[in-house]
Design an enzyme around this catalytic site. Sequence first.
Site, PDB file in Angstrom:
ATOM      1  N   GLU A   3       0.811  -1.221   0.000  1.00 21.16           N
ATOM      2  CA  GLU A   3       0.000   0.000   0.000  1.00 21.16           C
ATOM      3  C   GLU A   3       0.848   1.277   0.000  1.00 21.16           C
ATOM      4  OE1 GLU A   3      -2.950  -0.114   3.097  1.00 21.16           O
ATOM      5  OE2 GLU A   3      -4.005  -1.800   2.193  1.00 21.16           O
ATOM      6  N   GLU A  40      -5.567  -8.499  -0.084  1.00 24.66           N
ATOM      7  CA  GLU A  40      -6.308  -8.130   1.125  1.00 24.66           C
ATOM      8  C   GLU A  40      -7.765  -7.919   0.726  1.00 24.66           C
ATOM      9  OE1 GLU A  40      -4.961  -5.105   3.842  1.00 24.66           O
ATOM     10  OE2 GLU A  40      -2.850  -5.487   3.348  1.00 24.66           O
TER      11      GLU A  40
END
Length: 502
Positions: A173, A292
């Site tokens: 991320e 995720e």
Amino acid sequence: MNRASLTIDPALRVSEVDPRLYGSFVEHMGRSVYTGIYEPGHPQADEAGFRQDVAGLVRELGVPLVRYPGGNFVSAYNWEDGIGPRRQRPRRLDLAWRSIETNQVGVDDFLQWCRDVGSAPMLAVNLGTRGLDAARDLVEYCNHPSGTYWSDLRRTNGSPQPHDVRLWCLGNEMDGPWQIGHKTAHEYARLAAETAKAMRRVDPSIELSACGSSNQRMPTFGAWEATVLEETYDLVDYVSLHTYYEQIGDDRDSFLARAVDFDHYIDAVVATCDHVRAKNGHRKHINLSVDEWNVWYQSRFAGEENLDWAQAPRLIEDTYSVADAVVVGDLLITLLRHADRVKIGCLAQLVNVIAPIRSEPGGPAWRQAIFHPFALTSRHGRGTVLRTDAVAPTHETAAQGEVPVLAAVAVHDDESGEVTLFAVNRDQRQALTLDLDLRACPGLVVGKHTAVHDSDAEAVNTADQPDRVAPRLLEDVKVADGRATVVLPALSWSVIRFLGDR
């Protein structure tokens, strides 16, 4: 009662299912590791300190792949802290989750645990505070046989054979301002490209995943992927995407339809990958790693900046209901429908932290409601995904607009000829009669229908009532003249296995 229909035809192939679609995720966050998978002194801990009751549930869940060690945690993590004798490992401040990290579980420990539960690892490298050097050293430590500093240190630390880690994440991320070492798309793209080159120099056989957007609401979504792939396209195999969903207020109809949004998200990332491919004349396709995804009630989380420093605190331990389980089952259907491009999936996370498995320190471990659709899909969703275009009624939702009440996908076993249908009835009030045309699948005689549903959509499992929510075997579904009819209960997830005469 609503009524729908669909045709199942083995000729309408989408793709073989990559088993890694059913992966999960263990991060050094909250109690995912400590008192989750690892708790020395627990009555069911093995000699290495890993809980065997939890390990048994992990095996039952069926996760061929586990991503580690983060997540936000990895972006300030020194992997060298977690190797060697435990008594010599340093205690560190984890800046991602404001926790005290004891480093009692590290690379060698986790990889041995993976072998014990039958899962392959997906390791993430730190591209926040570190970079190329630490990443190439970690590949050498894990995968080089012997005769170098890092490979011989691994042998000294008790692992004479290479760990042979095949799959690696180039950071986590990195588009997020919350990330330690956050970077712009150009900064990350250059670092990821050079790191990928160095890691492949150490071991050319590895697979690499570049960071896509943290979610599709990021202001740089789309542009981020395009910029990253301009630099890394020929150096990586996958681009990641992350997504979490929750019910907002009383709007359950929209929540039950969030897989429609997930479908659009995947399509958008695939389109960006293919745009870069066409623009620059690349030959291969970049596939997706949805490493995720889950239901996560983020609105209940105060934010990491508001946490006090603590060691293995209770952190985002959401308790999941029947409604949550139906949504998780629907998201799995979406992943399967995109099996031609989505090759990796990681339900985040595995134990305690927004997880299908919960445990108590010194106490029991149990299955949450979302455990069941995942475990049954992982067990039966192997083979070839078939395209199933259903004719179904629709209803209006505030967030998604008009959506079908039915979501479904079929998986065909080429050897046995058996077909498994996964289906969700999003209607909270009415059962759904589903007419199936199976004439293209000769030899099927009966369907075994199992459903996750309950008269109370808020029903949950707890330590005291660990089996309050469990799959229910419904009536057998007869196949006559290549046709069958199945009734899907209101607000339910179902798996129907169509078997031959054996």
